[in-house]
Design a protein around this motif. Structure first.
Motif, PDB file in Angstrom:
ATOM      1  N   GLN A  48     109.390 -37.626  26.091  1.00 16.62           N
ATOM      2  CA  GLN A  48     110.489 -37.765  25.129  1.00 16.62           C
ATOM      3  C   GLN A  48     109.948 -37.890  23.711  1.00 16.62           C
ATOM      4  O   GLN A  48     110.479 -37.277  22.772  1.00 16.62           O
ATOM      5  CB  GLN A  48     111.344 -38.983  25.495  1.00 16.62           C
ATOM      6  N   SER A  49     108.883 -38.671  23.542  1.00 19.86           N
ATOM      7  CA  SER A  49     108.270 -38.831  22.226  1.00 19.86           C
ATOM      8  C   SER A  49     107.670 -37.519  21.738  1.00 19.86           C
ATOM      9  O   SER A  49     107.742 -37.195  20.546  1.00 19.86           O
ATOM     10  CB  SER A  49     107.186 -39.911  22.270  1.00 19.86           C
ATOM     11  N   ASN A  63     106.327 -43.889  34.744  1.00 23.11           N
ATOM     12  CA  ASN A  63     107.422 -44.194  33.824  1.00 23.11           C
ATOM     13  C   ASN A  63     106.989 -44.020  32.373  1.00 23.11           C
ATOM     14  O   ASN A  63     107.760 -43.541  31.537  1.00 23.11           O
ATOM     15  CB  ASN A  63     107.925 -45.616  34.067  1.00 23.11           C
ATOM     16  N   ASP A  64     105.750 -44.421  32.059  1.00 17.28           N
ATOM     17  CA  ASP A  64     105.218 -44.192  30.710  1.00 17.28           C
ATOM     18  C   ASP A  64     105.257 -42.704  30.359  1.00 17.28           C
ATOM     19  O   ASP A  64     105.586 -42.325  29.239  1.00 17.28           O
ATOM     20  CB  ASP A  64     103.766 -44.674  30.610  1.00 17.28           C
ATOM     21  N   HIS A  65     104.916 -41.871  31.335  1.00 19.33           N
ATOM     22  CA  HIS A  65     104.862 -40.426  31.084  1.00 19.33           C
ATOM     23  C   HIS A  65     106.238 -39.874  30.716  1.00 19.33           C
ATOM     24  O   HIS A  65     106.335 -38.952  29.894  1.00 19.33           O
ATOM     25  CB  HIS A  65     104.311 -39.699  32.310  1.00 19.33           C
ATOM     26  N   VAL A  66     107.270 -40.397  31.332  1.00 15.92           N
ATOM     27  CA  VAL A  66     108.623 -39.951  30.978  1.00 15.92           C
ATOM     28  C   VAL A  66     108.887 -40.232  29.500  1.00 15.92           C
ATOM     29  O   VAL A  66     109.390 -39.382  28.754  1.00 15.92           O
ATOM     30  CB  VAL A  66     109.677 -40.644  31.866  1.00 15.92           C
ATOM     31  N   GLU A  67     108.523 -41.434  29.056  1.00 15.27           N
ATOM     32  CA  GLU A  67     108.713 -41.794  27.652  1.00 15.27           C
ATOM     33  C   GLU A  67     107.816 -40.965  26.746  1.00 15.27           C
ATOM     34  O   GLU A  67     108.226 -40.578  25.640  1.00 15.27           O
ATOM     35  CB  GLU A  67     108.430 -43.289  27.464  1.00 15.27           C
ATOM     36  N   HIS A  68     106.602 -40.671  27.192  1.00 13.39           N
ATOM     37  CA  HIS A  68     105.701 -39.858  26.378  1.00 13.39           C
ATOM     38  C   HIS A  68     106.275 -38.464  26.140  1.00 13.39           C
ATOM     39  O   HIS A  68     106.192 -37.930  25.030  1.00 13.39           O
ATOM     40  CB  HIS A  68     104.335 -39.746  27.056  1.00 13.39           C
ATOM     41  N   GLU A 113     100.748 -46.317  21.564  1.00  8.23           N
ATOM     42  CA  GLU A 113     101.255 -46.432  22.930  1.00  8.23           C
ATOM     43  C   GLU A 113     100.346 -45.716  23.920  1.00  8.23           C
ATOM     44  O   GLU A 113     100.090 -46.198  25.029  1.00  8.23           O
ATOM     45  CB  GLU A 113     102.675 -45.867  23.003  1.00  8.23           C
ATOM     46  N   ASN A 114      99.847 -44.554  23.527  1.00  5.05           N
ATOM     47  CA  ASN A 114      98.961 -43.805  24.408  1.00  5.05           C
ATOM     48  C   ASN A 114      97.622 -44.501  24.597  1.00  5.05           C
ATOM     49  O   ASN A 114      97.047 -44.466  25.694  1.00  5.05           O
ATOM     50  CB  ASN A 114      98.757 -42.387  23.869  1.00  5.05           C
ATOM     51  N   HIS A 122      98.253 -47.152  27.066  1.00  3.66           N
ATOM     52  CA  HIS A 122      98.501 -46.485  28.349  1.00  3.66           C
ATOM     53  C   HIS A 122      97.185 -46.041  28.991  1.00  3.66           C
ATOM     54  O   HIS A 122      96.958 -46.250  30.197  1.00  3.66           O
ATOM     55  CB  HIS A 122      99.421 -45.278  28.104  1.00  3.66           C
TER      56      HIS A 122
END
Length: 248
Positions: free
Chosen positions: A105-106, A98-103, A142-143, A146
């Motif tokens: 997008q960012s 799920n984090d990767h999806v947001e990454h 964030e990364n 993560h």
């Protein structure tokens, strides 16, 4: 920062921590490279002279390369690491997936901001550069959190369900999927970020498995990014003359 130590194993006994450190880790080296490249790019954007067209172009170009590399890294982890976790611990990779999806997008948003800054007129640049710098800082923060989670929770799952031999096969499949251009970029940021022992181990392994000319090309590629002491230690460890650009 309430999530900074999420997933940490600070309470583990020293012996257990030492034992875990001896296991194969899929994240260690590549995450050092990512932290290096992200931090360098963030600092570069923060000190940017927006009235220097050449400097602006170079900084935005570095940002674009970083973002492309980050997207490729996400793809590699999704394909090889998350799939391995989920195969033996169903849904075990959900949080980082799920984090990767947001990454991603960012990454798209930051890429657009960089291109907007690069195309802007001088009067617009200070505010655009400040906005981009702050958003990039959030992305880096964030990364970093993560990656900490991956290095603790995900690593524990991988080590619980896979032998070191199996983890090395996953590692080798990741390497085989990376093209020459991406590999050189990875080594440029990875090798200087490693400690002397890690550098020597990596380069000696490459030296054993590559034609001499190809290995010398890698050494020449990373040498300019090492300080004098780091280069001297690496040269001694891999048997390369310290006072030459090439040769072994």
């Amino acid at each position: 920062m309430t999530t900074a130590l999420a997933g940490s194993r600070a309470g583990s006994p020293p012996a257990a921590a030492a034992l875990a450190a001896e296991r194969v880790g899929l994240y260690a080296a590549i995450h050092k490279a990512l932290r290096h490249f992200m931090a360098d790019t963030l600092v570069r954007m923060g000190r940017l002279d927006v009235l220097d067209a050449d400097g602006l172009g170079a900084a935005c170009a570095q940002l674009d390369v970083l973002l492309t590399w980050c997207a490729a890294h996400v793809a590699h982890e999704n394909e090889f690491v998350h799939s391995a976790i989920d195969a033996r611990s169903p849904a075990g990779a959900n949080r980082t997936a799920n984090d990767h999806v947001e990454h991603l997008q960012s990454i798209d948003a930051l890429r657009l901001e960089g291109r907007t800054l690069r195309a802007s007129v001088p009067a617009q640049r200070p505010l655009l550069a400040q906005r981009l710098y702050r958003h990039l800082a959030l992305f880096v923060a964030e990364n970093f959190q993560h990656m900490h989670y991956e290095e603790t929770v995900n690593n524990a799952l991988l080590r619980a369900h896979y032998s070191d031999a199996e983890l090395m096969r996953i590692h080798d499949r990741i390497l085989a999927s990376i093209g020459p251009e991406e590999m050189l970029l990875t080594l440029r940021w990875m090798v200087p970020a490693l400690n002397p022992g890690e550098r020597a181990e990596m380069l000696n392994s490459m030296k054993a498995g590559m034609p001499p000319v190809a290995c010398l090309g890698v050494v020449a590629h990373v040498k300019p990014h090492l300080d004098a002491i780091g280069w001297a230690k690496l040269a001694r460890a891999i048997g390369v003359p310290q006072n030459k650009e090439h040769g072994a």
